[in-house]
Scaffold this motif. Structure first.
Motif, PDB file in Angstrom:
ATOM      1  N   PRO A 180       0.627  -1.179   0.081  1.00 13.63           N
ATOM      2  CA  PRO A 180      -0.098   0.084   0.045  1.00 13.63           C
ATOM      3  C   PRO A 180       0.715   1.342  -0.115  1.00 13.63           C
ATOM      4  N   VAL A 181       1.959   1.079   0.353  1.00 12.35           N
ATOM      5  CA  VAL A 181       2.990   2.355   0.519  1.00 12.35           C
ATOM      6  C   VAL A 181       3.838   2.846  -0.970  1.00 12.35           C
ATOM      7  N   LEU A 182       3.793   1.652  -1.610  1.00 14.92           N
ATOM      8  CA  LEU A 182       4.540   1.930  -2.870  1.00 14.92           C
ATOM      9  C   LEU A 182       4.248   3.055  -3.868  1.00 14.92           C
ATOM     10  N   PRO A 183       2.706   3.026  -4.174  1.00 14.59           N
ATOM     11  CA  PRO A 183       2.311   3.952  -5.069  1.00 14.59           C
ATOM     12  C   PRO A 183       2.496   5.291  -4.536  1.00 14.59           C
ATOM     13  N   GLY A 184       2.445   5.776  -3.360  1.00 17.07           N
ATOM     14  CA  GLY A 184       2.725   7.077  -2.962  1.00 17.07           C
ATOM     15  C   GLY A 184       4.172   7.361  -3.187  1.00 17.07           C
ATOM     16  N   LEU A 185       4.988   6.350  -2.557  1.00 14.01           N
ATOM     17  CA  LEU A 185       6.597   6.622  -2.645  1.00 14.01           C
ATOM     18  C   LEU A 185       6.924   7.046  -4.124  1.00 14.01           C
ATOM     19  N   LYS A 186       6.479   6.011  -5.027  1.00 12.65           N
ATOM     20  CA  LYS A 186       6.575   6.192  -6.359  1.00 12.65           C
ATOM     21  C   LYS A 186       6.397   7.565  -6.717  1.00 12.65           C
ATOM     22  N   ASP A 187       5.048   7.941  -6.486  1.00 15.40           N
ATOM     23  CA  ASP A 187       4.638   9.438  -6.815  1.00 15.40           C
ATOM     24  C   ASP A 187       5.544  10.545  -6.358  1.00 15.40           C
ATOM     25  N   ASN A 188       6.017  10.305  -5.105  1.00 14.07           N
ATOM     26  CA  ASN A 188       7.012  11.267  -4.376  1.00 14.07           C
ATOM     27  C   ASN A 188       8.115  11.283  -4.912  1.00 14.07           C
ATOM     28  N   ILE A 189       8.684  10.210  -5.551  1.00 16.35           N
ATOM     29  CA  ILE A 189      10.040  10.235  -6.110  1.00 16.35           C
ATOM     30  C   ILE A 189       9.739  10.809  -7.450  1.00 16.35           C
ATOM     31  N   ILE A 190       8.786  10.483  -7.955  1.00 14.00           N
ATOM     32  CA  ILE A 190       8.678  11.108  -9.442  1.00 14.00           C
ATOM     33  C   ILE A 190       8.783  12.706  -9.445  1.00 14.00           C
ATOM     34  N   ILE A 191       7.859  13.189  -8.449  1.00 16.22           N
ATOM     35  CA  ILE A 191       8.060  14.612  -7.986  1.00 16.22           C
ATOM     36  C   ILE A 191       9.310  15.299  -7.964  1.00 16.22           C
ATOM     37  N   LEU A 192      10.263  14.613  -7.001  1.00 17.49           N
ATOM     38  CA  LEU A 192      11.430  14.865  -6.941  1.00 17.49           C
ATOM     39  C   LEU A 192      12.235  14.921  -8.180  1.00 17.49           C
ATOM     40  N   LEU A 193      12.285  14.021  -9.080  1.00 16.43           N
ATOM     41  CA  LEU A 193      13.031  13.848 -10.178  1.00 16.43           C
ATOM     42  C   LEU A 193      12.522  14.883 -11.382  1.00 16.43           C
ATOM     43  N   GLN A 194      11.215  15.125 -11.311  1.00 14.41           N
ATOM     44  CA  GLN A 194      10.627  16.134 -12.354  1.00 14.41           C
ATOM     45  C   GLN A 194      11.140  17.316 -11.809  1.00 14.41           C
ATOM     46  N   LYS A 195      11.076  17.762 -10.588  1.00 17.61           N
ATOM     47  CA  LYS A 195      11.789  19.095  -9.971  1.00 17.61           C
ATOM     48  C   LYS A 195      13.142  19.372 -10.696  1.00 17.61           C
ATOM     49  N   ALA A 196      13.835  18.108 -10.559  1.00 17.49           N
ATOM     50  CA  ALA A 196      15.342  18.344 -10.821  1.00 17.49           C
ATOM     51  C   ALA A 196      15.461  18.524 -12.379  1.00 17.49           C
ATOM     52  N   ILE A 197      14.766  17.960 -13.092  1.00 17.89           N
ATOM     53  CA  ILE A 197      14.418  18.293 -14.635  1.00 17.89           C
ATOM     54  C   ILE A 197      13.965  19.517 -15.060  1.00 17.89           C
ATOM     55  N   ASN A 198      13.062  19.905 -14.396  1.00 16.28           N
ATOM     56  CA  ASN A 198      12.340  21.379 -14.572  1.00 16.28           C
ATOM     57  C   ASN A 198      13.182  22.376 -14.110  1.00 16.28           C
ATOM     58  N   ARG A 199      13.747  22.292 -12.843  1.00 15.90           N
ATOM     59  CA  ARG A 199      14.794  23.405 -12.498  1.00 15.90           C
ATOM     60  C   ARG A 199      16.280  23.114 -12.615  1.00 15.90           C
ATOM     61  N   ASN A 200      16.643  22.384 -13.464  1.00 19.65           N
ATOM     62  CA  ASN A 200      18.090  22.006 -13.920  1.00 19.65           C
ATOM     63  C   ASN A 200      18.834  21.822 -12.643  1.00 19.65           C
ATOM     64  N   GLY A 201      18.396  20.803 -11.888  1.00 23.92           N
ATOM     65  CA  GLY A 201      19.163  20.500 -10.751  1.00 23.92           C
ATOM     66  C   GLY A 201      19.835  19.063 -10.945  1.00 23.92           C
ATOM     67  N   ASN A 202      20.347  18.513  -9.737  1.00 25.06           N
ATOM     68  CA  ASN A 202      21.072  17.249  -9.450  1.00 25.06           C
ATOM     69  C   ASN A 202      20.412  16.384  -8.479  1.00 25.06           C
TER      70      ASN A 202
END
Length: 134
Positions: free
Chosen positions: A106-128
């Motif tokens: 039950p935890v995995l979908p939410g965790l996946k979504d939070n990881i995606i948000i973090l990765l998308q921020k890095a892409i959108n804001r030219n981060g590492n």
């Protein structure tokens, strides 16, 4: 001044257990997603069932290299990693796999979504993005 945000939703209650920190950073901000290693390794183990181990993060996990040996470890191909996590769907697990993950599933979908948000921020804001293992 750099703004730091920490999300420990996926580590709370597991203090003292192995911890993974996914860290997005750029010149203005950093965001840390603290994860109990059991959740993170379960998610990666599920991804290995449906994706090629050739992916940079999956090959590191499979060989117990990367963040296991060198911390922090930089995620080099953020877009590929985003695509990898985006491909995860619990519906792709076999019934047997789902049964073996009853408490974690039950935890995995939410965790996946939070990881995606973090990765998308890095892409959108030219981060590492880095992974730290503790």
């Amino acid at each position: 001044m750099k703004t730091d945000k920490i999300n420990d939703t996926y580590y709370g209650g597991f203090e003292g257990e192995p911890e993974i920190r996914l860290i997005y950073t750029n010149s203005d901000e950093s965001y840390v997603l603290k994860i109990w290693n059991g959740y993170f390794e379960t998610l990666l183990g599920c991804l290995i069932q449906i994706e090629s181990v050739q992916s940079n993060i999956l090959s590191e996990y499979d060989a117990h290299e990367g963040w296991y040996e060198e911390s922090p470890w930089e995620v080099k191909n953020i877009r590929e990693t985003l695509h990898l996590f985006d491909s995860f769907d619990i519906k792709n697990l076999t019934e047997e796999e789902a049964k073996s993950l009853t408490n974690i599933l039950p935890v995995l979908p939410g965790l996946k979504d939070n990881i995606i948000i973090l990765l998308q921020k890095a892409i959108n804001r030219n981060g590492n993005v880095f992974i730290e293992y503790d």
